[in-house]
Motif scaffolding. Structure first.
Motif, PDB file in Angstrom:
ATOM      1  N   ILE A   9       0.881  -1.109   0.080  1.00  0.00           N
ATOM      2  CA  ILE A   9      -0.048  -0.024   0.028  1.00  0.00           C
ATOM      3  C   ILE A   9       0.885   1.196   0.019  1.00  0.00           C
ATOM      4  CG2 ILE A   9      -1.638   1.320   1.461  1.00  0.00           C
ATOM      5  CD1 ILE A   9      -3.074  -1.080   2.337  1.00  0.00           C
ATOM      6  N   ASN A  10       1.746   1.251   0.698  1.00  0.00           N
ATOM      7  CA  ASN A  10       2.614   2.563   1.022  1.00  0.00           C
ATOM      8  C   ASN A  10       3.391   2.797  -0.433  1.00  0.00           C
ATOM      9  OD1 ASN A  10       2.194   2.944   3.377  1.00  0.00           O
ATOM     10  ND2 ASN A  10       4.048   1.880   4.516  1.00  0.00           N
ATOM     11  N   GLU A  31       0.962   4.334  -2.619  1.00  0.00           N
ATOM     12  CA  GLU A  31       0.603   5.689  -2.095  1.00  0.00           C
ATOM     13  C   GLU A  31       1.730   6.512  -2.659  1.00  0.00           C
ATOM     14  OE1 GLU A  31      -0.673   7.949   1.830  1.00  0.00           O
ATOM     15  OE2 GLU A  31       0.000   5.596   2.064  1.00  0.00           O
ATOM     16  N   SER A  32       2.836   6.385  -2.748  1.00  0.00           N
ATOM     17  CA  SER A  32       3.959   7.153  -3.025  1.00  0.00           C
ATOM     18  C   SER A  32       3.937   7.383  -4.365  1.00  0.00           C
ATOM     19  CB  SER A  32       5.434   6.445  -2.834  1.00  0.00           C
ATOM     20  OG  SER A  32       5.409   5.442  -3.442  1.00  0.00           O
ATOM     21  N   ARG A  79       0.789   9.897  -5.478  1.00  0.00           N
ATOM     22  CA  ARG A  79       1.277  11.360  -5.315  1.00  0.00           C
ATOM     23  C   ARG A  79       1.702  11.982  -6.244  1.00  0.00           C
ATOM     24  NH1 ARG A  79       3.184   9.437   0.034  1.00  0.00           N
ATOM     25  NH2 ARG A  79       5.563   9.779  -0.643  1.00  0.00           N
ATOM     26  N   SER A  86      -5.428   7.543   4.606  1.00  0.00           N
ATOM     27  CA  SER A  86      -4.301   8.615   4.966  1.00  0.00           C
ATOM     28  C   SER A  86      -4.759   9.873   3.945  1.00  0.00           C
ATOM     29  CB  SER A  86      -2.997   7.971   4.444  1.00  0.00           C
ATOM     30  OG  SER A  86      -2.797   8.193   2.869  1.00  0.00           O
ATOM     31  N   HIS A  90      -3.772  10.679   1.418  1.00  0.00           N
ATOM     32  CA  HIS A  90      -3.498  10.553   0.126  1.00  0.00           C
ATOM     33  C   HIS A  90      -4.370   9.437  -0.805  1.00  0.00           C
ATOM     34  CE1 HIS A  90       0.484  11.919   1.189  1.00  0.00           C
ATOM     35  NE2 HIS A  90       0.008  13.076   0.585  1.00  0.00           N
ATOM     36  N   ILE A  91      -4.659   8.362  -0.020  1.00  0.00           N
ATOM     37  CA  ILE A  91      -5.300   7.330  -0.381  1.00  0.00           C
ATOM     38  C   ILE A  91      -6.311   6.654   0.754  1.00  0.00           C
ATOM     39  CG2 ILE A  91      -4.048   6.798  -2.345  1.00  0.00           C
ATOM     40  CD1 ILE A  91      -3.088   4.318  -0.862  1.00  0.00           C
ATOM     41  N   SER A 131      -8.562   7.733  -4.375  1.00  0.00           N
ATOM     42  CA  SER A 131      -7.517   8.793  -4.079  1.00  0.00           C
ATOM     43  C   SER A 131      -8.187  10.047  -3.420  1.00  0.00           C
ATOM     44  CB  SER A 131      -7.042   9.004  -5.432  1.00  0.00           C
ATOM     45  OG  SER A 131      -6.107  10.501  -5.307  1.00  0.00           O
TER      46      SER A 131
END
Length: 287
Positions: free
Chosen positions: A68-69, A72-73, A76, A128, A130-131, A242
């Motif tokens: 997931i991280n 997410e990066s 962005r 978060s 962001h997502i 998103s």
């Protein structure tokens, strides 16, 4: 001999005093036709280091959190429409670690629309700035929704079941009367405003298990469970939304001046028995 013993003692003490190692990176091998393998690379970490993952990553398995991280990066920097391969990877890792949904901190909400008996469970795996990563479970008698668009772009992957997804276009040049309910995020739905025009069907397809689609938030669409399908499994959709590139012109449309009332039952008001039943549907669908 004494020098040799001193050297051996110093070597042993050095081993016991070395700094602990921590997981720095998880590399996921997703080569086609190969089982997913998790390769963990360890490295020394400075003393007092802590996991500072944002969102709800602390309730997730390490492998899933890393997938997931990584997504997410990238989210962005680019549109979700460019991240379908990465979205598939998150679902693959989730399937390998599906038991994480038994964590008592996983949030569940229940939405019900009175008047048409539609209802849906929403399981929030991660959120978060962001997502968001969610799972939606639709009732087996889910009738067609009102015409609507969305506030957030999203990628949908169907885990189980089958429903009909229809895309519409509003043609103001054709005779017709519709009611438009302008939505503002986090606020109650206002009264509908009459508008002239007709909604024209642009595309319709059956959304089956294994399908993936990207939904642009401005897109007008409807969904309903396919009651004629031979697949009678519950409709379960793995959704990544998103929180960037939001649609400020969100609305619902209807041929009627009044929409069904929407009721939301929050996590704390859902019984443990119902919670276990809902989560078991996901586990059974994946196994």
């Amino acid at each position: 001999l004494q020098l040799s013993l001193l050297f051996l003692f110093a070597l042993i003490m050095g081993l016991f005093s070395s700094k602990p190692t921590t997981i720095e990176q998880i590399n996921i091998d997703d080569t086609p036709n190969k089982p997913i393998t998790i390769n963990i690379a360890s490295s020394s970490s400075p003393e007092g280091s802590q996991d500072t993952t944002s969102g709800s990553g602390n309730i997730l398995d390490c492998n899933l959190k890393t997938a997931i991280n990584t997504f997410e990066s990238k989210a962005r920097e680019t549109s979700l429409s460019n991240l379908t391969a990465e979205a598939k990877q998150i679902l693959n890792v989730f399937k390998l670690n599906v038991e994480v949904i038994k964590n008592p901190n996983i949030n569940i909400t229940f939405k019900k629309w009175t008047g048409d008996n539609n209802h849906m469970y929403k399981i929030r795996l991660y959120t978060s700035e962001h997502i968001e990563v969610l799972i939606h479970i639709f009732s087996d008698k889910f009738q067609e929704t009102s015409y609507h668009n969305h506030y957030k772009p999203m990628i949908l992957q169907n885990i189980s079941g089958e429903y009909i997804h229809t895309i519409w276009n509003l043609d103001h040049n054709q005779d017709g009367l519709l009611y438009k309910f302008q939505k503002k995020h986090g606020e109650p739905l206002p009264d509908g405003q009459p508008i002239n025009g007709k909604l024209i069907k642009v595309l319709q397809h059956n959304y089956k298990s294994g399908n993936l689609t990207y939904i642009e938030p401005s897109l007008i669409h409807t969904v309903k469970v396919d009651k004629n399908s031979l697949n009678k499994d519950p409709v379960i959709s793995f959704t990544i939304r998103s929180n960037l590139n939001l649609n400020d012109h969100q609305f619902v449309m209807s041929n009627k001046p009044k929409l069904p009332n929407e009721e939301t039952i929050k996590n704390d008001d859902i019984t443990k028995e119902k919670r276990d039943e809902v989560l078991q549907l996901i586990i059974d669908a994946i196994h």
